[in-house]
Design a protein around this motif. Structure first.
Motif, PDB file in Angstrom:
ATOM      1  N   LEU A   8     -17.712  -1.314  -2.766  1.00 17.59           N
ATOM      2  CA  LEU A   8     -17.769  -2.025  -1.633  1.00 17.59           C
ATOM      3  C   LEU A   8     -18.275  -3.343  -1.662  1.00 17.59           C
ATOM      4  CD1 LEU A   8     -18.951   1.012   0.784  1.00 17.59           C
ATOM      5  CD2 LEU A   8     -16.781   0.305   0.463  1.00 17.59           C
ATOM      6  N   ASP A   9     -18.951  -3.694  -2.716  1.00 15.47           N
ATOM      7  CA  ASP A   9     -19.500  -4.999  -2.757  1.00 15.47           C
ATOM      8  C   ASP A   9     -18.663  -6.212  -3.651  1.00 15.47           C
ATOM      9  OD1 ASP A   9     -21.883  -4.476  -1.408  1.00 15.47           O
ATOM     10  OD2 ASP A   9     -22.743  -4.082  -3.130  1.00 15.47           O
ATOM     11  N   THR A  10     -17.355  -5.476  -4.028  1.00 18.96           N
ATOM     12  CA  THR A  10     -16.582  -6.541  -4.812  1.00 18.96           C
ATOM     13  C   THR A  10     -15.347  -7.070  -3.841  1.00 18.96           C
ATOM     14  OG1 THR A  10     -14.880  -4.578  -5.095  1.00 18.96           O
ATOM     15  CG2 THR A  10     -16.790  -4.863  -6.862  1.00 18.96           C
ATOM     16  N   PRO A  11     -15.100  -8.372  -4.442  1.00 18.28           N
ATOM     17  CA  PRO A  11     -13.982  -8.851  -3.422  1.00 18.28           C
ATOM     18  C   PRO A  11     -12.696  -8.091  -3.190  1.00 18.28           C
ATOM     19  CG  PRO A  11     -14.731 -10.385  -5.317  1.00 18.28           C
ATOM     20  CD  PRO A  11     -15.508  -8.814  -5.564  1.00 18.28           C
ATOM     21  N   GLY A  12     -12.426  -7.235  -4.217  1.00 16.42           N
ATOM     22  CA  GLY A  12     -11.094  -6.597  -4.305  1.00 16.42           C
ATOM     23  C   GLY A  12     -11.036  -5.623  -2.940  1.00 16.42           C
ATOM     24  N   TYR A  13     -12.352  -5.036  -2.407  1.00 17.26           N
ATOM     25  CA  TYR A  13     -12.271  -4.140  -1.218  1.00 17.26           C
ATOM     26  C   TYR A  13     -12.071  -4.813   0.096  1.00 17.26           C
ATOM     27  CZ  TYR A  13     -13.779  -0.553   2.215  1.00 17.26           C
ATOM     28  OH  TYR A  13     -13.781   0.103   3.183  1.00 17.26           O
ATOM     29  N   PRO A  14     -12.380  -5.967   0.416  1.00 15.69           N
ATOM     30  CA  PRO A  14     -12.116  -6.472   1.623  1.00 15.69           C
ATOM     31  C   PRO A  14     -10.380  -7.016   1.690  1.00 15.69           C
ATOM     32  CG  PRO A  14     -14.034  -7.684   1.012  1.00 15.69           C
ATOM     33  CD  PRO A  14     -13.656  -6.354  -0.139  1.00 15.69           C
ATOM     34  N   ALA A  15      -9.953  -7.273   0.189  1.00 16.01           N
ATOM     35  CA  ALA A  15      -8.821  -7.576   0.018  1.00 16.01           C
ATOM     36  C   ALA A  15      -7.698  -6.371   0.370  1.00 16.01           C
ATOM     37  CB  ALA A  15      -8.157  -8.207  -1.247  1.00 16.01           C
ATOM     38  N   PHE A  16      -8.218  -5.162  -0.330  1.00 12.39           N
ATOM     39  CA  PHE A  16      -7.540  -4.089   0.042  1.00 12.39           C
ATOM     40  C   PHE A  16      -7.353  -3.640   1.505  1.00 12.39           C
ATOM     41  CE2 PHE A  16      -7.629   0.630   0.314  1.00 12.39           C
ATOM     42  CZ  PHE A  16      -6.467   1.165  -0.321  1.00 12.39           C
ATOM     43  N   LEU A  17      -8.399  -3.791   2.029  1.00 15.36           N
ATOM     44  CA  LEU A  17      -8.645  -3.389   3.586  1.00 15.36           C
ATOM     45  C   LEU A  17      -7.791  -4.133   4.267  1.00 15.36           C
ATOM     46  CD1 LEU A  17     -10.061  -1.536   5.548  1.00 15.36           C
ATOM     47  CD2 LEU A  17     -11.984  -3.337   5.715  1.00 15.36           C
ATOM     48  N   ALA A  18      -7.710  -5.409   3.986  1.00 16.76           N
ATOM     49  CA  ALA A  18      -6.795  -6.426   4.762  1.00 16.76           C
ATOM     50  C   ALA A  18      -5.487  -5.964   4.671  1.00 16.76           C
ATOM     51  CB  ALA A  18      -6.973  -7.939   4.284  1.00 16.76           C
ATOM     52  N   VAL A  19      -4.823  -5.686   3.421  1.00 15.39           N
ATOM     53  CA  VAL A  19      -3.416  -5.409   3.157  1.00 15.39           C
ATOM     54  C   VAL A  19      -3.158  -4.122   3.757  1.00 15.39           C
ATOM     55  CG1 VAL A  19      -1.834  -4.565   1.325  1.00 15.39           C
ATOM     56  CG2 VAL A  19      -3.313  -6.631   0.868  1.00 15.39           C
ATOM     57  N   VAL A  20      -3.856  -3.074   3.838  1.00 13.07           N
ATOM     58  CA  VAL A  20      -3.758  -1.881   4.512  1.00 13.07           C
ATOM     59  C   VAL A  20      -3.792  -1.885   6.060  1.00 13.07           C
ATOM     60  CG1 VAL A  20      -4.820   0.405   4.986  1.00 13.07           C
ATOM     61  CG2 VAL A  20      -4.616  -0.241   2.529  1.00 13.07           C
ATOM     62  N   ALA A  21      -4.742  -2.770   6.560  1.00 16.67           N
ATOM     63  CA  ALA A  21      -4.616  -3.131   8.065  1.00 16.67           C
ATOM     64  C   ALA A  21      -3.443  -3.827   8.330  1.00 16.67           C
ATOM     65  CB  ALA A  21      -5.833  -3.500   8.569  1.00 16.67           C
ATOM     66  N   LEU A  22      -2.966  -4.657   7.581  1.00 15.53           N
ATOM     67  CA  LEU A  22      -1.760  -5.383   8.049  1.00 15.53           C
ATOM     68  C   LEU A  22      -0.821  -4.755   7.883  1.00 15.53           C
ATOM     69  CD1 LEU A  22      -0.888  -8.170   8.664  1.00 15.53           C
ATOM     70  CD2 LEU A  22      -0.690  -8.623   6.196  1.00 15.53           C
ATOM     71  N   TRP A  23      -0.596  -3.685   6.790  1.00 10.57           N
ATOM     72  CA  TRP A  23       0.464  -2.826   6.738  1.00 10.57           C
ATOM     73  C   TRP A  23       0.404  -1.718   8.171  1.00 10.57           C
ATOM     74  CZ3 TRP A  23       3.617  -1.978   2.518  1.00 10.57           C
ATOM     75  CH2 TRP A  23       4.585  -1.134   2.524  1.00 10.57           C
ATOM     76  N   ALA A  24      -0.407  -1.395   8.461  1.00 11.75           N
ATOM     77  CA  ALA A  24      -0.634  -0.536   9.640  1.00 11.75           C
ATOM     78  C   ALA A  24      -0.185  -1.262  10.881  1.00 11.75           C
ATOM     79  CB  ALA A  24      -2.176   0.048   9.880  1.00 11.75           C
ATOM     80  N   ALA A  25      -0.697  -2.593  10.925  1.00  6.58           N
ATOM     81  CA  ALA A  25      -0.261  -3.506  12.061  1.00  6.58           C
ATOM     82  C   ALA A  25       1.119  -3.636  12.013  1.00  6.58           C
ATOM     83  CB  ALA A  25      -0.988  -4.736  12.094  1.00  6.58           C
ATOM     84  N   ALA A  26       1.855  -3.686  11.087  1.00  7.49           N
ATOM     85  CA  ALA A  26       3.398  -4.169  11.035  1.00  7.49           C
ATOM     86  C   ALA A  26       4.281  -3.035  11.205  1.00  7.49           C
ATOM     87  CB  ALA A  26       3.841  -4.896   9.803  1.00  7.49           C
ATOM     88  N   SER A  27       3.672  -1.912  11.122  1.00  3.95           N
ATOM     89  CA  SER A  27       4.201  -0.515  11.317  1.00  3.95           C
ATOM     90  C   SER A  27       4.901  -0.215  12.607  1.00  3.95           C
ATOM     91  CB  SER A  27       3.436   0.740  10.771  1.00  3.95           C
ATOM     92  OG  SER A  27       4.187   1.919  10.984  1.00  3.95           O
ATOM     93  N   SER A  28       6.267  -0.308  12.608  1.00  7.14           N
ATOM     94  CA  SER A  28       6.743   0.309  14.262  1.00  7.14           C
ATOM     95  C   SER A  28       6.527   1.508  14.621  1.00  7.14           C
ATOM     96  CB  SER A  28       8.336  -0.409  14.066  1.00  7.14           C
ATOM     97  OG  SER A  28       8.961   0.560  13.203  1.00  7.14           O
TER      98      SER A  28
END
Length: 64
Positions: A8-28
């Motif tokens: 959770l302290d790595t920069p990859g986690y917020p990046a992964f969270l942003a991608v997953v959240a963006l995917w959910a936001a774009a899901s119709s």
């Protein structure tokens, strides 16, 4: 002896969270409230990642 870093302290986690959240936001197929909250989460995760990168660069350069 340094302890093991949490994933959770790595920069990859917020990046992964942003991608997953963006995917959910774009899901119709998602309801509007889920898409709005996912969009907010994606924006916050991206902002957190940007702030962390700026702070890490400043610390690496020796600046205050």
């Amino acid at each position: 002896m340094a302890g093991k870093r949490s994933h959770l302290d790595t920069p990859g986690y917020p990046a992964f969270l942003a991608v997953v959240a963006l995917w959910a936001a774009a899901s119709s197929g998602s309801p509007l409230c889920v898409r709005v909250l996912a969009g907010i989460t994606a924006a916050l995760a991206a902002g957190h990642l940007a702030v962390r990168r700026r702070r890490d660069r400043r610390a690496a350069s020796g600046g205050g």
